[in-house]
Scaffold this active site. Structure first.
Site, short mmCIF file in Angstrom:
data_model
loop_
_atom_site.label_atom_id
_atom_site.label_comp_id
_atom_site.label_asym_id
_atom_site.label_seq_id
_atom_site.Cartn_x
_atom_site.Cartn_y
_atom_site.Cartn_z
N THR A 99 36.16 40.73 -3.74
CA THR A 99 35.73 39.72 -2.77
C THR A 99 35.80 40.34 -1.38
O THR A 99 36.84 40.83 -0.96
CB THR A 99 36.64 38.48 -2.85
N ILE A 135 40.51 42.71 -2.92
CA ILE A 135 39.98 42.42 -1.59
C ILE A 135 39.20 43.64 -1.10
O ILE A 135 39.75 44.73 -0.95
CB ILE A 135 41.13 42.08 -0.61
N LYS A 136 37.92 43.43 -0.86
CA LYS A 136 37.03 44.54 -0.48
C LYS A 136 36.96 44.66 1.03
O LYS A 136 36.61 43.70 1.73
CB LYS A 136 35.64 44.33 -1.08
N ILE A 137 37.28 45.85 1.53
CA ILE A 137 37.40 46.10 2.97
C ILE A 137 36.66 47.39 3.30
O ILE A 137 36.77 48.38 2.58
CB ILE A 137 38.89 46.26 3.37
#
Length: 322
Positions: A99, A135-137
């Site tokens: 996400t 968590i996509k960063i």
């Protein structure tokens, strides 16, 4: 006579296969271990019947909570739709749903941490535990530092838009769960300059991922290497054996239809356990500035993600007003 297994089936024996899509029906059909969601995919979901109830529910929430701060409401609906789509996808895959944190926060460590915590809390409210989420960063220096803190809190991160060795090593040193080096976009840069590789083994994207994978394994890093952004099945086949490969539905379908042999190309090396030397912000910036391809592709990648998010917000605004 029994038919030989497809290349997709063979690939699953060598690498964890991830679907680079949030298409509900494609995920049901192709059965990947993990999948992803992002603003572009959520925007597409607004027109898919399978998400109709979710969309109507969240738009109704937005209309009921309109108030004076319209932009805040639009942003909140975007977050709720993102997590709602991710929640539905989490029921289809045995592994994780990536996400994406807002791309316009890519250079703000504290805001990235806050948004990641918010997403994890929203998933928890919907019964999805944090061990189902990545968590996509974006792998800016600030993004990597945010991931360092989040990992210490037990929130696993997927650092994306990896184009440069210093980005990869900084992520590993920070204890990041997973990195996504972009094979196809690296190739695109060189092809645009007239530098088309003579063979797949000379493809600069393939060479980069192989190098990162080998170095991580040699150093005993636990950070997962997930090849991403593929332009062809040849690139995928050249990385068979990489920890994970995230692949678009059309390329998954091509692999599934091909029953040729698929040999392993990457294998864990004997680790010498040489520690990864910490990279500071100055050396990171210097390395990136000296790499025209990485500088261009990281900036354009963040810009594309930000435009995708803005397009999603505009679509939501139009639907709320309609």
């Amino acid at each position: 006579m029994t038919a030989s297994p497809s290349k997709l089936a063979q690939l699953r024996d060598l690498s964890v296969v991830v679907a680079d899509t949030g298409d509900y029906d494609a995920i049901k059909r192709l059965k990947p271990v993990d999948c992803t969601t992002n603003p572009t995919l959520v925007k597409k979901a607004l027109d898919l019947p399978v998400y109709a109830d979710l969309i109507e529910r969240e738009l109704a929430w937005g209309r009921a909570h309109g108030g004076e701060d319209r932009n805040s409401t639009i942003n909140e609906v975007a977050d709720r739709l993102t997590v709602g789509v991710g929640t539905m996808l989490s029921e289809l895959v045995p592994g994780r749903v990536s996400t994406e944190v807002d791309a316009d926060l890519a250079h703000d460590t504290q805001a990235t941490i806050a948004k990641a915590r918010k997403f994890i809390a929203m998933y928890a409210e919907r019964g999805v535990s944090k061990d189902k989420i990545l968590i996509k960063i974006a792998a800016t220096w600030e993004g990597i530092e945010a991931a360092r803190q989040l990992q210490q809190e037990g929130i696993d991160c997927n650092l994306t838009l990896i184009f440069n060795r210093s980005q990869a090593l900084a992520c590993a040193e920070a204890g990041v769960f997973l990195i996504s080096p972009f094979v196809g976009r690296i190739l695109d840069f060189f092809v645009a300059k007239g530098q088309t590789p003579a063979s797949i083994d000379e493809d600069p994207g393939v060479v980069f991922v192989r190098g990162v994978y080998d170095e991580f394994k040699r150093r005993g890093s636990s950070t997962v290497v997930m090849g991403a952004s593929f332009r062809s099945t040849a690139q995928i086949e050249a990385l068979a054996g990489c920890d994970r490969l995230t692949i678009s539905p059309d390329l998954l379908e091509k692999l599934d239809a091909d029953h040729g042999d698929l040999p392993r190309k990457l294998s864990p090396l004997n680790a010498d356990n040489a520690a990864i030397t910490p990279i500071n912000s100055d050396s990171f910036a210097t390395d990136l500035a000296a790499d025209d391809m990485a500088t261009e592709k990281l900036a354009s990648g963040i810009d594309t993600f930000a435009k995708d998010l803005e397009a999603l917000r505009k679509t939501i605004a139009d639907k709320l007003a309609g």
